[in-house]
Enzyme design. Structure first.
Site, PDB file in Angstrom:
ATOM      1  N   HIS A  37       0.848  -1.200   0.000  1.00  0.00           N
ATOM      2  CA  HIS A  37       0.000   0.000   0.000  1.00  0.00           C
ATOM      3  C   HIS A  37       0.877   1.242   0.000  1.00  0.00           C
ATOM      4  CE1 HIS A  37      -3.112   2.898   1.181  1.00  0.00           C
ATOM      5  NE2 HIS A  37      -3.970   2.010   0.734  1.00  0.00           N
ATOM      6  N   GLU A  58      -7.900  -4.492  -0.368  1.00  0.00           N
ATOM      7  CA  GLU A  58      -8.482  -5.112  -1.562  1.00  0.00           C
ATOM      8  C   GLU A  58      -8.525  -6.632  -1.448  1.00  0.00           C
ATOM      9  OE1 GLU A  58      -9.863  -3.178  -3.425  1.00  0.00           O
ATOM     10  OE2 GLU A  58      -8.775  -1.293  -3.534  1.00  0.00           O
TER      11      GLU A  58
HETATM   12  N1  ACO Z   1       3.846  -7.841  -4.732  1.00  0.00           N
HETATM   13  C1  ACO Z   1       5.194  -7.981  -4.904  1.00  0.00           C
HETATM   14  N2  ACO Z   1       6.061  -6.988  -4.715  1.00  0.00           N
HETATM   15  C2  ACO Z   1       5.560  -5.796  -4.343  1.00  0.00           C
HETATM   16  C3  ACO Z   1       4.187  -5.588  -4.147  1.00  0.00           C
HETATM   17  C4  ACO Z   1       3.320  -6.664  -4.347  1.00  0.00           C
HETATM   18  N3  ACO Z   1       2.006  -6.543  -4.185  1.00  0.00           N
HETATM   19  N4  ACO Z   1       3.979  -4.304  -3.800  1.00  0.00           N
HETATM   20  C5  ACO Z   1       5.181  -3.720  -3.784  1.00  0.00           C
HETATM   21  N5  ACO Z   1       6.129  -4.628  -4.112  1.00  0.00           N
HETATM   22  C6  ACO Z   1       7.585  -4.409  -4.180  1.00  0.00           C
HETATM   23  C7  ACO Z   1       7.949  -3.666  -5.455  1.00  0.00           C
HETATM   24  O1  ACO Z   1       8.221  -4.556  -6.512  1.00  0.00           O
HETATM   25  C8  ACO Z   1       9.181  -2.923  -5.010  1.00  0.00           C
HETATM   26  O2  ACO Z   1      10.250  -3.828  -5.001  1.00  0.00           O
HETATM   27  P1  ACO Z   1      11.747  -3.328  -5.379  1.00  0.00           P
HETATM   28  O3  ACO Z   1      12.174  -2.468  -4.214  1.00  0.00           O
HETATM   29  O4  ACO Z   1      12.511  -4.590  -5.513  1.00  0.00           O
HETATM   30  O5  ACO Z   1      11.649  -2.548  -6.653  1.00  0.00           O
HETATM   31  C9  ACO Z   1       8.878  -2.559  -3.547  1.00  0.00           C
HETATM   32  O6  ACO Z   1       7.960  -3.565  -3.093  1.00  0.00           O
HETATM   33  C10 ACO Z   1       8.215  -1.183  -3.400  1.00  0.00           C
HETATM   34  O7  ACO Z   1       7.117  -1.139  -4.314  1.00  0.00           O
HETATM   35  P2  ACO Z   1       6.362   0.179  -4.813  1.00  0.00           P
HETATM   36  O8  ACO Z   1       5.509  -0.164  -5.963  1.00  0.00           O
HETATM   37  O9  ACO Z   1       7.375   1.272  -4.994  1.00  0.00           O
HETATM   38  O10 ACO Z   1       5.509   0.501  -3.537  1.00  0.00           O
HETATM   39  P3  ACO Z   1       4.350   1.528  -3.495  1.00  0.00           P
HETATM   40  O11 ACO Z   1       4.112   1.794  -2.060  1.00  0.00           O
HETATM   41  O12 ACO Z   1       4.617   2.663  -4.352  1.00  0.00           O
HETATM   42  O13 ACO Z   1       3.130   0.704  -4.161  1.00  0.00           O
HETATM   43  C11 ACO Z   1       1.099  -0.408  -4.496  1.00  0.00           C
HETATM   44  C12 ACO Z   1       1.948   0.462  -3.553  1.00  0.00           C
HETATM   45  C13 ACO Z   1       0.918   0.331  -5.836  1.00  0.00           C
HETATM   46  C14 ACO Z   1      -0.248  -0.632  -3.860  1.00  0.00           C
HETATM   47  C15 ACO Z   1       1.815  -1.752  -4.716  1.00  0.00           C
HETATM   48  O14 ACO Z   1       2.078  -2.369  -3.473  1.00  0.00           O
HETATM   49  C16 ACO Z   1       1.014  -2.702  -5.606  1.00  0.00           C
HETATM   50  O15 ACO Z   1       1.042  -2.558  -6.832  1.00  0.00           O
HETATM   51  N6  ACO Z   1       0.292  -3.693  -5.019  1.00  0.00           N
HETATM   52  C17 ACO Z   1      -0.474  -4.647  -5.786  1.00  0.00           C
HETATM   53  C18 ACO Z   1      -1.773  -4.050  -6.308  1.00  0.00           C
HETATM   54  C19 ACO Z   1      -2.820  -3.826  -5.217  1.00  0.00           C
HETATM   55  O16 ACO Z   1      -3.054  -4.661  -4.355  1.00  0.00           O
HETATM   56  N7  ACO Z   1      -3.455  -2.649  -5.278  1.00  0.00           N
HETATM   57  C20 ACO Z   1      -4.475  -2.237  -4.310  1.00  0.00           C
HETATM   58  C21 ACO Z   1      -3.856  -1.313  -3.304  1.00  0.00           C
HETATM   59  S1  ACO Z   1      -5.001  -0.895  -2.003  1.00  0.00           S
HETATM   60  C22 ACO Z   1      -5.884   0.410  -2.588  1.00  0.00           C
HETATM   61  O17 ACO Z   1      -5.569   0.972  -3.580  1.00  0.00           O
HETATM   62  C23 ACO Z   1      -7.121   0.842  -1.855  1.00  0.00           C
END
Ligand code: ACO
Length: 367
Positions: free
Chosen positions: A256, A311
């Site tokens: 998140h 979610e």
């Molecule tokens: N699965 C695997 N790896 C993940 C996930 C995940 N769900 N989420 C983040 N990471 C990893 C990224 O690959 C990244 O790794 P790295 O450092 O090796 O590059 C690191 O964790 C940081 O990730 P970011 O995308 O920069 O984190 P951010 O906080 O910006 O992203 C987000 C948040 C967009 C929700 C992300 O976690 C994601 O895409 N999750 C999956 C989709 C999802 O569940 N969306 C609903 C969110 S809840 C809502 O919107 C109400």
């Protein structure tokens, strides 16, 4: 002009003062008007929390009865809306149907300033729009609203045509309370910008629905059900998740932008799923996927603070109460109407039109 405050997507910019909700990502807390939203969602009715968000305090028994009765009285779909609904093409999305029909509800009583009575009317009719449209698309006779059921029980009743179980009503109520309000998100901001021009509440709601319709905002839980569907069985879980992580793909329902600890909404929803049927194969798979995913994320993405987000369990709850995938975002809208209307009313109390600046990056004509 002061340009130091610019940030893409207004990230980090405070756009309004509010006493409605606080999202504390570090502590994993969501607060509604001074109360912990997780506790509220597990111990109160949908109508009680509507009252809290609109009036700023919990209702007395008499006030709650009055609000519940107002909801019941405002549920029926006016005849002209039914007529319009029947003319809309079947391929039109449910979000667009809700937006169009709320627009068509407009009459002179919706003039500025917005009121709680208007908020009740608009919130009360959304489940009827969703259920009636669903029935029409299936070629069935729509189920009329049930006048002795509360808002959430009546929604399930109209969707399925039978009285819902108490466990299903409780689970969906928890979901609906937890998704009513969440700080200055894109749709809430849109609703406040429209209200700031002293436009009417219906215009604010249709703008908010337009923002919610976008896949970056309201569309995520159905992706979780697709993931669980693809995984299919407990036996396939580990290999499926591992192959995604090996390919550096994201696992749906984890991580998140704001919460860097457990999302309090996911915690509450997990708790409520425990009260649904223990025999539910779908929920058993969801628990197993969560447990395996958290273990693998720790291994593949150490130190990234990745937890289960709302979610994941929203999908589990909506599926368990038999809401079809295509109604996930409309069901989210049904509850978020309360937060949007509360924000618009708050905006109206001390209004100043939103008029930010833009940073011009084009050419300047030479003199
Ligand atoms: N699965 C695997 N790896 C993940 C996930 C995940 N769900 N989420 C983040 N990471 C990893 C990224 O690959 C990244 O790794 P790295 O450092 O090796 O590059 C690191 O964790 C940081 O990730 P970011 O995308 O920069 O984190 P951010 O906080 O910006 O992203 C987000 C948040 C967009 C929700 C992300 O976690 C994601 O895409 N999750 C999956 C989709 C999802 O569940 N969306 C609903 C969110 S809840 C809502 O919107 C109400």
């Amino acid at each position: 002009m002061n340009t130091t405050q610019w940030s893409k997507g207004l990230e980090g910019v405070i756009a309004a003062e509010t006493a409605i909700s606080l999202v504390d990502g570090e502590k994993g807390k969501l607060i509604y008007r001074g109360y912990d939203a997780k506790e509220l969602s597990l111990n109160h009715s949908f109508e009680e929390i509507c009252f809290l968000l609109w009036y700023g305090r919990l209702p007395s028994h008499k006030e709650l009865m009055t609000l519940s009765n107002a909801f019941r009285n405002d549920r029926a779909l006016p005849e002209h809306l039914l007529h319009i609904m029947k003319q809309l093409p079947p391929e039109m999305s449910m979000m667009s149907v809700i937006r169009t029909l709320l627009s068509a509800l407009e009459d002179p009583s919706y003039q500025w300033p917005p009121t709680i009575e208007q908020a009740i009317r608009l919130t009360a009719v959304v489940p009827t729009i969703i259920a009636t449209r669903t029935a029409i698309l299936k070629g069935k006779e729509p189920t009329a609203p049930h006048l002795s059921l509360d808002h959430i029980a009546n929604y399930l009743y109209m969707i399925h045509g039978t009285s819902p179980s108490l466990a299903h009503v409780k689970a969906l109520t928890t979901y609906a309370i937890l998704t009513m309000e969440h700080g200055m998100n894109a749709s809430t901001f849109s609703s406040r910008v429209i209200a700031s021009t002293e436009s009417d509440l219906i215009s604010s709601m249709t703008g908010a629905i337009g923002a919610m319709k976008g896949p970056l905002h309201g569309g995520a839980p159905s992706e979780v059900t697709e993931m669980l569907h693809e995984i299919g069985t407990k036996e396939h879980t580990e290999s499926w998740l591992t192959s995604k992580l090996e390919n550096n793909e994201k696992l749906m329902g984890f991580g998140h932008r704001v919460y860097k600890t457990t999302d309090p909404r996911a915690e509450a929803l997990r708790e409520i799923t425990g009260k649904l049927s223990e025999e539910d194969v779908w929920l058993e798979l969801a628990y197993h996927v969560e447990e395996t995913a958290l273990r693998l994320l720790d291994q593949y993405k150490p130190g990234r603070k990745l937890y289960t987000n709302v979610e994941f369990y929203a999908a589990a709850v909506l599926k368990a109460v038999e809401i079809p995938n295509e109604l996930f975002t409309p069901t989210f809208t049904l509850s978020r109407m309360v937060g949007w209307t509360a924000n618009v009313i708050e905006q109206s109390i001390d209004n100043r039109i939103f008029r930010p600046q833009s940073l011009y990056t084009g050419e300047i004509p030479t003199p």
